[in-house]
Design an enzyme around this catalytic site. Structure first.
Site, PDB file in Angstrom:
ATOM      1  N   HIS A 156      -9.444   0.785   5.099  1.00 38.96           N
ATOM      2  CA  HIS A 156      -8.161   0.984   5.785  1.00 38.96           C
ATOM      3  C   HIS A 156      -8.399   1.897   6.985  1.00 38.96           C
ATOM      4  O   HIS A 156      -9.211   2.824   6.924  1.00 38.96           O
ATOM      5  CB  HIS A 156      -7.156   1.607   4.816  1.00 38.96           C
ATOM      6  CG  HIS A 156      -5.755   1.593   5.357  1.00 38.96           C
ATOM      7  ND1 HIS A 156      -5.323   2.498   6.300  1.00 38.96           N
ATOM      8  CD2 HIS A 156      -4.705   0.766   5.106  1.00 38.96           C
ATOM      9  CE1 HIS A 156      -4.050   2.232   6.593  1.00 38.96           C
ATOM     10  NE2 HIS A 156      -3.651   1.189   5.883  1.00 38.96           N
TER      11      HIS A 156
ATOM     12  N   GLU B 193      -5.161  -5.487  10.536  1.00 35.37           N
ATOM     13  CA  GLU B 193      -4.190  -4.419  10.749  1.00 35.37           C
ATOM     14  C   GLU B 193      -4.474  -3.707  12.067  1.00 35.37           C
ATOM     15  O   GLU B 193      -5.320  -2.793  12.119  1.00 35.37           O
ATOM     16  CB  GLU B 193      -4.273  -3.396   9.613  1.00 35.37           C
ATOM     17  CG  GLU B 193      -3.973  -3.971   8.247  1.00 35.37           C
ATOM     18  CD  GLU B 193      -3.364  -2.914   7.327  1.00 35.37           C
ATOM     19  OE1 GLU B 193      -2.271  -3.153   6.834  1.00 35.37           O
ATOM     20  OE2 GLU B 193      -3.974  -1.847   7.145  1.00 35.37           O
TER      21      GLU B 193
ATOM     22  N   GLY C 177       2.642   1.820  10.843  1.00 28.73           N
ATOM     23  CA  GLY C 177       3.618   2.898  10.731  1.00 28.73           C
ATOM     24  C   GLY C 177       4.337   3.236  12.028  1.00 28.73           C
ATOM     25  O   GLY C 177       4.986   4.277  12.123  1.00 28.73           O
TER      26      GLY C 177
ATOM     27  N   LYS D 218       0.015   4.212  -0.159  1.00 28.98           N
ATOM     28  CA  LYS D 218      -0.655   5.366   0.455  1.00 28.98           C
ATOM     29  C   LYS D 218      -0.483   6.600  -0.438  1.00 28.98           C
ATOM     30  O   LYS D 218      -0.527   6.485  -1.653  1.00 28.98           O
ATOM     31  CB  LYS D 218      -0.131   5.606   1.874  1.00 28.98           C
ATOM     32  CG  LYS D 218      -0.144   4.336   2.726  1.00 28.98           C
ATOM     33  CD  LYS D 218       0.097   4.614   4.163  1.00 28.98           C
ATOM     34  CE  LYS D 218       0.268   3.306   4.915  1.00 28.98           C
ATOM     35  NZ  LYS D 218       0.215   3.442   6.338  1.00 28.98           N
TER      36      LYS D 218
ATOM     37  N   ASN E  82       0.863  -1.175   0.000  1.00 27.35           N
ATOM     38  CA  ASN E  82       0.000   0.000   0.000  1.00 27.35           C
ATOM     39  C   ASN E  82       0.901   1.227   0.000  1.00 27.35           C
ATOM     40  O   ASN E  82       1.521   1.537   1.009  1.00 27.35           O
ATOM     41  CB  ASN E  82      -0.881  -0.037   1.264  1.00 27.35           C
ATOM     42  CG  ASN E  82      -1.698   1.229   1.451  1.00 27.35           C
ATOM     43  OD1 ASN E  82      -1.822   2.037   0.530  1.00 27.35           O
ATOM     44  ND2 ASN E  82      -2.261   1.399   2.640  1.00 27.35           N
TER      45      ASN E  82
ATOM     46  N   GLU F 248      -6.789   4.274   8.136  1.00 29.58           N
ATOM     47  CA  GLU F 248      -6.574   5.704   7.869  1.00 29.58           C
ATOM     48  C   GLU F 248      -7.814   6.321   7.233  1.00 29.58           C
ATOM     49  O   GLU F 248      -8.140   7.490   7.485  1.00 29.58           O
ATOM     50  CB  GLU F 248      -5.325   5.890   6.998  1.00 29.58           C
ATOM     51  CG  GLU F 248      -4.057   5.639   7.815  1.00 29.58           C
ATOM     52  CD  GLU F 248      -2.843   5.209   7.020  1.00 29.58           C
ATOM     53  OE1 GLU F 248      -2.865   5.296   5.780  1.00 29.58           O
ATOM     54  OE2 GLU F 248      -1.864   4.759   7.646  1.00 29.58           O
TER      55      GLU F 248
ATOM     56  N   SER G  60       3.600  -2.523  10.286  1.00 26.95           N
ATOM     57  CA  SER G  60       5.043  -2.543  10.541  1.00 26.95           C
ATOM     58  C   SER G  60       5.728  -3.853  10.123  1.00 26.95           C
ATOM     59  O   SER G  60       6.678  -4.294  10.772  1.00 26.95           O
ATOM     60  CB  SER G  60       5.329  -2.226  12.014  1.00 26.95           C
ATOM     61  OG  SER G  60       4.898  -0.910  12.309  1.00 26.95           O
TER      62      SER G  60
HETATM   63  C1  PEP Z   1      -0.658  -0.068   6.035  1.00 29.54           C
HETATM   64  O1  PEP Z   1      -0.728   1.118   5.774  1.00 29.54           O
HETATM   65  O2  PEP Z   1      -1.545  -0.824   5.649  1.00 29.54           O
HETATM   66  C2  PEP Z   1       0.484  -0.542   6.806  1.00 29.54           C
HETATM   67  C3  PEP Z   1       0.467  -1.747   7.264  1.00 29.54           C
HETATM   68  O3  PEP Z   1       1.528   0.355   6.987  1.00 29.54           O
HETATM   69  P1  PEP Z   1       2.988   0.019   7.597  1.00 29.54           P
HETATM   70  O4  PEP Z   1       3.454  -1.279   6.969  1.00 29.54           O
HETATM   71  O5  PEP Z   1       3.838   1.172   7.208  1.00 29.54           O
HETATM   72  O6  PEP Z   1       2.820  -0.148   9.069  1.00 29.54           O
END
Ligand code: PEP
Length: 247
Positions: free
Chosen positions: A90, A160, A166, A11, A9, A92, A206
């Site tokens: 997601h 997630e 992040g 983003k 992703n 976010e 992460s």
């Molecule tokens: C994500 O945005 O779906 C995500 C898992 O981000 P990150 O791997 O940077 O934690």
């Protein structure tokens, strides 16, 4: 048999120049695991034209296929641009735009109508985990966000934890396994064993080259949804290699 999936992703990152990273993923994407990159909407068509084995997806879609919705992108437009997948719900988007489970469900219906596979995201906040509500939250999000017509082809679920995205923090392997086993059981109960066992479950939050192998060894983890570490092929290739080793 569920095909492993390494999903990136991007983003709100990337550029036309960054599509060179896709080319660098192609050798690894020709392996056993499927590789998916979800760039920002304006790059989807370019990425799809550029990609060979790498699959391309959107990061969101509208619940309608067309109409007066300035700034939005429909599932039909993503499909026409060459996408095969779309990320929905997601955290976010749930946080930034107040997307509810009902919103995600309507978008999922639209994605399926357009012929896209939906990657539906679920996950608890740190408060919810610390107050022992993780499974209730995940169960509610699954029930509310996924329409009835789910199949192993049209649906991928990404677990997630919001607090792991992040941040460099990840749950213990036991915590990841507990949630993935719970999601599998919920899908089997609702959709029957055939569908429930065929939907792929991704862990996201992460994931990095240094922790991918141990995460991929957890039961019912069929791959990962990766943010930051998907931006550079040098990192994402190592994650794909770890998944290919499990496949
Ligand atoms: C994500 O945005 O779906 C995500 C898992 O981000 P990150 O791997 O940077 O934690």
């Amino acid at each position: 048999m569920r095909r492993k999936l390494a999903a990136g992703n991007w983003k709100m990152n990337g550029s036309r120049a960054a599509l060179a990273e896709l080319t660098a993923l192609e050798p690894a994407a020709a392996g056993a695991a499927e590789v998916l990159i979800c760039p920002p909407a304006p790059l989807v068509a370019l990425a799809a034209d550029h990609a060979q084995a790498v699959q391309i997806g959107g990061q969101d879609c509208h619940a309608n296929q067309s109409g007066a919705h300035t700034g939005d992108t429909s599932a039909a437009i993503l499909k026409d641009a060459g996408a095969g997948y779309v990320i929905l719900g997601h955290s976010e988007r749930r946080a930034d735009y107040g997307e509810s489970d009902a919103d995600v469900r309507a978008k999922c219906d639209a994605a399926w109508e357009a012929g896209l596979t939906a990657v539906v995201c679920v996950g608890e906040t740190l408060d919810q985990r610390e107050s022992q509500n993780t499974l209730d939250i995940i169960g509610g999000q699954l029930a509310g966000s996924i329409p009835d017509a789910a199949t192993g082809h049209n649906l991928v679920v990404a677990y997630e934890p919001v607090w792991a995205i992040g941040t460099g923090k990840i749950p213990t392997l036991e915590q990841i396994g507990d949630v993935h086993d719970f999601i599998r059981a919920k899908l089997e109960r609702r959709f029957g064993e055939g569908v429930g066992l065929s939907v792929r479950l991704l862990y996201g939050g992460s994931v990095k080259p240094s922790n991918a192998q141990e995460i991929f060894g957890v039961s019912n983890v069929d791959g990962a949804l990766v943010g930051g570490a998907s931006l550079k092929a040098a990192d994402f290739n190592q994650i794909i290699a770890a998944l290919n080793a499990e496949a």
